[in-house]
Design a protein around this motif. Structure first.
Motif, short mmCIF file in Angstrom:
data_model
loop_
_atom_site.label_atom_id
_atom_site.label_comp_id
_atom_site.label_asym_id
_atom_site.label_seq_id
_atom_site.Cartn_x
_atom_site.Cartn_y
_atom_site.Cartn_z
N HIS A 181 0.84 -1.20 0.00
CA HIS A 181 0.00 0.00 0.00
C HIS A 181 0.87 1.24 0.00
N PRO A 182 0.60 2.17 -0.90
CA PRO A 182 1.42 3.39 -0.96
C PRO A 182 1.34 4.20 0.34
N GLU A 183 2.43 4.81 0.69
CA GLU A 183 2.50 5.68 1.86
C GLU A 183 2.68 7.12 1.39
N GLU A 184 1.91 8.02 1.95
CA GLU A 184 1.90 9.41 1.50
C GLU A 184 3.28 10.05 1.56
N GLU A 185 4.05 9.72 2.58
CA GLU A 185 5.38 10.35 2.71
C GLU A 185 6.35 9.95 1.60
N ASP A 186 6.00 8.91 0.83
CA ASP A 186 6.86 8.49 -0.27
C ASP A 186 6.63 9.30 -1.54
N ASP A 226 -3.11 8.84 -7.03
CA ASP A 226 -3.09 7.95 -8.19
C ASP A 226 -2.53 6.57 -7.81
N ALA A 227 -1.49 6.58 -6.99
CA ALA A 227 -0.89 5.30 -6.57
C ALA A 227 -1.86 4.50 -5.71
N VAL A 228 -2.59 5.17 -4.81
CA VAL A 228 -3.57 4.48 -3.97
C VAL A 228 -4.68 3.89 -4.85
N GLU A 229 -5.15 4.66 -5.80
CA GLU A 229 -6.21 4.17 -6.70
C GLU A 229 -5.74 2.94 -7.48
N ALA A 230 -4.52 2.98 -7.99
CA ALA A 230 -3.98 1.83 -8.73
C ALA A 230 -3.83 0.62 -7.81
N TRP A 231 -3.39 0.85 -6.56
CA TRP A 231 -3.26 -0.24 -5.59
C TRP A 231 -4.61 -0.86 -5.31
N GLU A 232 -5.64 -0.04 -5.10
CA GLU A 232 -6.98 -0.55 -4.81
C GLU A 232 -7.54 -1.37 -5.98
N GLU A 233 -7.21 -0.96 -7.20
CA GLU A 233 -7.67 -1.72 -8.37
C GLU A 233 -7.07 -3.12 -8.40
N ARG A 234 -5.87 -3.30 -7.87
CA ARG A 234 -5.25 -4.63 -7.79
C ARG A 234 -5.73 -5.39 -6.55
N TRP A 235 -5.91 -4.68 -5.43
CA TRP A 235 -6.25 -5.28 -4.14
C TRP A 235 -7.66 -5.86 -4.11
N GLU A 236 -8.64 -5.08 -4.53
CA GLU A 236 -10.04 -5.47 -4.37
C GLU A 236 -10.41 -6.77 -5.07
N PRO A 237 -10.00 -7.01 -6.31
CA PRO A 237 -10.39 -8.30 -6.94
C PRO A 237 -9.83 -9.52 -6.20
#
Length: 146
Positions: free
Chosen positions: A19-24, A33-44
């Motif tokens: 999961h992306p960390e904001e401080e990065d 954008d990174a969180v959204e991309a992570w969620e697209e992989r995570w949820e399925p």
């Protein structure tokens, strides 16, 4: 062959660590954008029906949290907790000593709690038009808190 009931196959937990960390991120938009991309992989993966093959929901706890009875495989007879709605993985329900909860213990605890609750309700409030007032005994098979 389907995955074992409620298997923690390693497909889910490593993704949680990714999961992306904001401080990065220097820019908030890039982080979003990174969180959204992570969620697209995570949820399925997290919500795949294969993860609950061999299990049935025995209790809804409200807000989409559930408890599952495993009916086949090596975990048969045990209860698993499902808080995926809060981004927690499926996991065995454990008692106060850290031992897995089996159905008999789960059911007896639920029944005792329902009896105590029912005893605290005035007799005139216990019965509705179709028998016991809906929701009176709390979460149960097919009965949700919300």
């Amino acid at each position: 062959m389907a995955a074992p009931p409620l298997a923690t196959t390693g497909r889910v937990l490593p993704r949680e660590a990714e999961h992306p960390e904001e401080e990065d991120f220097e820019e908030l938009e890039n982080f979003d954008d990174a969180v959204e991309a992570w969620e697209e992989r995570w949820e399925p993966v997290m919500w795949s029906a294969d993860r609950t093959v061999g299990a049935v929901v025995i209790s809804t706890l409200g807000c989409a949290a559930r408890e599952w009875l495993i009916i086949s495989g090596p975990e048969r007879g045990r209860i698993w907790s499902d808080n995926r709605v809060d981004d927690e993985d499926l996991k065995p329900l454990l008692d106060g000593n850290g031992a897995p909860v089996i159905f008999t213990r789960w059911y007896l605890a639920w029944f005792e709690k329902a009896e105590r609750h029912l005893a605290s309700v005035p007799a005139t409030d216990r019965v509705g038009a179709g028998g016991v007032r809906p929701g009176l005994l709390g979460p149960a098979v097919g009965v949700g808190a919300g």
